[in-house]
Scaffold this motif. Structure first.
Motif, PDB file in Angstrom:
ATOM      1  N   ALA A   1     126.469  57.671  48.100  1.00  0.00           N
ATOM      2  CA  ALA A   1     126.344  59.038  47.572  1.00  0.00           C
ATOM      3  C   ALA A   1     125.963  60.021  48.680  1.00  0.00           C
ATOM      4  O   ALA A   1     126.500  61.135  48.731  1.00  0.00           O
ATOM      5  N   ARG A   2     125.063  59.610  49.571  1.00  0.00           N
ATOM      6  CA  ARG A   2     124.679  60.489  50.682  1.00  0.00           C
ATOM      7  C   ARG A   2     125.868  60.746  51.610  1.00  0.00           C
ATOM      8  O   ARG A   2     126.059  61.862  52.088  1.00  0.00           O
ATOM      9  N   GLN A   3     126.663  59.709  51.879  1.00  0.00           N
ATOM     10  CA  GLN A   3     127.826  59.874  52.744  1.00  0.00           C
ATOM     11  C   GLN A   3     128.867  60.779  52.096  1.00  0.00           C
ATOM     12  O   GLN A   3     129.475  61.604  52.774  1.00  0.00           O
TER      13      GLN A   3
ATOM     14  N   ALA B   1     127.603  64.337  52.326  1.00  0.00           N
ATOM     15  CA  ALA B   1     127.737  64.856  53.697  1.00  0.00           C
ATOM     16  C   ALA B   1     129.186  65.198  54.006  1.00  0.00           C
ATOM     17  O   ALA B   1     129.471  66.177  54.713  1.00  0.00           O
ATOM     18  N   ALA B   2     130.131  64.400  53.500  1.00  0.00           N
ATOM     19  CA  ALA B   2     131.543  64.656  53.758  1.00  0.00           C
ATOM     20  C   ALA B   2     132.024  65.892  52.986  1.00  0.00           C
ATOM     21  O   ALA B   2     132.929  66.586  53.438  1.00  0.00           O
ATOM     22  N   ALA B   3     131.419  66.161  51.835  1.00  0.00           N
ATOM     23  CA  ALA B   3     131.854  67.299  51.018  1.00  0.00           C
ATOM     24  C   ALA B   3     131.277  68.636  51.499  1.00  0.00           C
ATOM     25  O   ALA B   3     131.806  69.673  51.165  1.00  0.00           O
ATOM     26  N   GLU B   4     130.195  68.584  52.271  1.00  0.00           N
ATOM     27  CA  GLU B   4     129.583  69.821  52.745  1.00  0.00           C
ATOM     28  C   GLU B   4     130.500  70.476  53.782  1.00  0.00           C
ATOM     29  O   GLU B   4     131.062  69.801  54.650  1.00  0.00           O
ATOM     30  N   PRO B   5     130.628  71.808  53.700  1.00  0.00           N
ATOM     31  CA  PRO B   5     131.440  72.493  54.723  1.00  0.00           C
ATOM     32  C   PRO B   5     130.727  72.434  56.063  1.00  0.00           C
ATOM     33  O   PRO B   5     129.513  72.582  56.145  1.00  0.00           O
TER      34      PRO B   5
END
Length: 91
Positions: free
Chosen positions: A79-81, A84-88
């Motif tokens: 979930a953390r990964q 992090a991948a979804a954050e611009p």
């Protein structure tokens, strides 16, 4: 970073945690319980004679709970990964 509590000043270093999601810690703990179970297994008769077979079952339960905890930690890591991948990205 400084924190003042009462008349004392505490300095805090900016240090990243070694295992932020806990997977490695839970893996090690689960392995220790498993090794303890294996080490006590040959002495089952002696443990039973002395009324201490709970040592063996404690290791088994610790290993089982560790496996459940490992799944929880792996889901948290995933979930953390994904977050992090979804954050611009800034820049």
């Amino acid at each position: 970073m400084k924190h003042e509590i009462g008349n004392r000043t505490y300095l805090l270093a900016d240090v990243e945690p070694l295992d932020p999601d806990g997977v490695r810690s839970v893996e090690v703990g689960t392995a220790v319980f498993f090794l303890g179970f294996l080490a006590l297994l040959p002495f089952y008769g002696r443990l039973e004679e002395n009324g201490e077979q709970w040592w063996l079952w404690t290791c088994l339960v610790g290993m089982g709970l560790g496996l459940l905890g490992l799944e929880v930690c792996r889901r948290r890591r995933r979930a953390r990964q994904e977050r992090a991948a979804a954050e611009p990205s800034a820049g």
